[in-house]
Design a protein around this motif. Sequence first.
Motif, short mmCIF file in Angstrom:
data_model
loop_
_atom_site.label_atom_id
_atom_site.label_comp_id
_atom_site.label_asym_id
_atom_site.label_seq_id
_atom_site.Cartn_x
_atom_site.Cartn_y
_atom_site.Cartn_z
N UNK A 264 0.88 -1.16 0.04
CA UNK A 264 0.00 0.06 0.06
C UNK A 264 0.90 1.22 0.13
N UNK A 265 0.61 2.17 -0.79
CA UNK A 265 1.72 3.23 -1.05
C UNK A 265 0.95 4.18 -2.09
N UNK A 266 1.02 5.56 -1.28
CA UNK A 266 0.71 7.07 -2.04
C UNK A 266 1.52 7.73 -2.74
N UNK A 267 1.22 8.74 -3.09
CA UNK A 267 2.08 9.68 -3.88
C UNK A 267 3.25 10.15 -2.98
N UNK A 268 4.38 10.20 -3.40
CA UNK A 268 5.57 10.49 -2.70
C UNK A 268 6.17 9.56 -1.71
N UNK A 269 5.75 8.59 -1.60
CA UNK A 269 6.11 7.44 -0.90
C UNK A 269 6.92 6.33 -1.34
N UNK A 270 7.93 5.43 -0.58
CA UNK A 270 8.75 4.64 -1.18
C UNK A 270 8.72 3.72 -0.10
N UNK A 271 8.75 2.29 -0.62
CA UNK A 271 8.74 1.38 0.15
C UNK A 271 10.01 0.42 -0.39
N UNK A 272 10.69 -0.32 0.58
CA UNK A 272 11.59 -1.35 0.63
C UNK A 272 10.81 -2.55 0.65
N UNK A 273 11.02 -3.57 -0.04
CA UNK A 273 10.52 -4.88 -0.31
C UNK A 273 11.76 -5.75 -0.28
N UNK A 274 11.77 -6.55 0.98
CA UNK A 274 13.23 -7.51 1.07
C UNK A 274 12.39 -8.91 0.42
N UNK A 275 13.34 -9.24 -0.34
CA UNK A 275 13.06 -10.68 -0.94
C UNK A 275 13.74 -11.74 -0.17
N UNK A 276 15.13 -11.62 0.05
CA UNK A 276 15.71 -12.55 0.64
C UNK A 276 16.96 -12.29 1.40
N UNK A 277 17.52 -12.88 2.19
CA UNK A 277 18.86 -12.62 2.87
C UNK A 277 19.52 -13.93 3.12
N UNK A 278 20.86 -14.00 3.17
CA UNK A 278 21.72 -15.24 3.17
C UNK A 278 22.99 -14.65 4.02
N UNK A 279 23.17 -15.36 4.99
CA UNK A 279 24.74 -15.07 5.96
C UNK A 279 25.90 -15.40 5.12
N UNK A 280 26.56 -14.82 5.56
CA UNK A 280 28.04 -15.11 4.97
C UNK A 280 28.93 -15.32 5.87
N UNK A 281 28.99 -16.26 6.50
CA UNK A 281 30.00 -16.97 7.73
C UNK A 281 31.54 -16.95 7.45
N UNK A 282 31.81 -17.03 6.19
CA UNK A 282 33.10 -17.32 5.55
C UNK A 282 33.37 -16.97 4.19
N UNK A 283 34.61 -16.51 3.78
CA UNK A 283 34.96 -16.39 2.20
C UNK A 283 34.18 -17.02 1.45
N UNK A 284 33.92 -16.92 0.34
CA UNK A 284 33.25 -17.90 -0.54
C UNK A 284 32.17 -17.21 -1.60
N UNK A 285 31.42 -18.01 -2.34
CA UNK A 285 30.58 -17.52 -3.43
C UNK A 285 29.26 -17.89 -2.86
N UNK A 286 28.36 -16.57 -2.59
CA UNK A 286 27.04 -16.99 -2.41
C UNK A 286 25.96 -16.32 -3.17
N UNK A 287 24.90 -17.26 -3.24
CA UNK A 287 23.90 -16.64 -4.54
C UNK A 287 22.45 -16.77 -4.04
N UNK A 288 21.59 -15.71 -4.35
CA UNK A 288 20.37 -16.06 -4.02
C UNK A 288 19.52 -15.82 -5.42
N UNK A 289 18.46 -16.62 -5.77
CA UNK A 289 17.78 -16.36 -7.00
C UNK A 289 16.36 -16.53 -6.60
N UNK A 290 15.44 -15.79 -7.43
CA UNK A 290 14.03 -15.58 -7.41
C UNK A 290 13.57 -15.95 -8.53
N UNK A 291 12.36 -16.18 -8.52
CA UNK A 291 11.63 -16.46 -9.86
C UNK A 291 10.12 -16.04 -9.68
#
Length: 218
Positions: free
Chosen positions: A150-177
């Motif tokens: 729900x959003x009105x004129x002049x407003x902004x919303x952040x919509x978080x899709x996903x998070x992933x912890x990075x507990x050590x060096x490496x390659x981390x991927x988040x995919x969504x469809x």
Amino acid sequence: MPTALGRTATSVAALTAAFGLFTTATGNADAFVPLPDGTETGPGLTITRTAESALVSPSMAANGAGRVTWVSGTVTADVTHTPVVTEPGPYSTPENMPGTNNSSTHGVSQLNTGYIVGCQVSIGDRAFSLGASASVSTTQIGVSGSAGIQIGPGEVRFVQIGIKDIPAPGTYTLGYRDYEMEIQGCGGYAQARSYTVVEIIGDHYSKTTLYGAPFSIG
């Protein structure tokens, strides 16, 4: 279906007008929006976004102030430097840490991705990269699966899709469809753009953000 692409914030403002013209839905037709790839580098890491797209449709509510978009994409963080963490600490949410741009630090480095949605607000300016504007009401919401916004004129919303912890060096991927965002209450034009934030904890804290190209939601 065409391959969709993502984009870094660098030089993206020049593409905003072109994408706005290309992505506007006509009548009741769906509009498929391919978006360009993007890369952003930071201390000890590289963020990439690939295969990003949006499918924009009129809202089933048919009230003139609603529309729906289904977004897809893949984000990857290649991290070479971060403290090794075996037991993450308690969450410290963005409400408790202003300026974290919808990300969350809880004793472990983290990858966080989602979308910024604005109603009658340009979100294509580099000045907006800090996540807020003095003239815009900014609200963060966390969601999973789909979002009703729900959003009105002049407003902004952040919509978080996903998070992933990075507990050590490496390659981390988040995919969504086909992640669904239904926007209601915006009688004027609406825009959205993806964001990905990687926060690295430790003695040399850093936060790196990759933005996608803004696109019209009608």
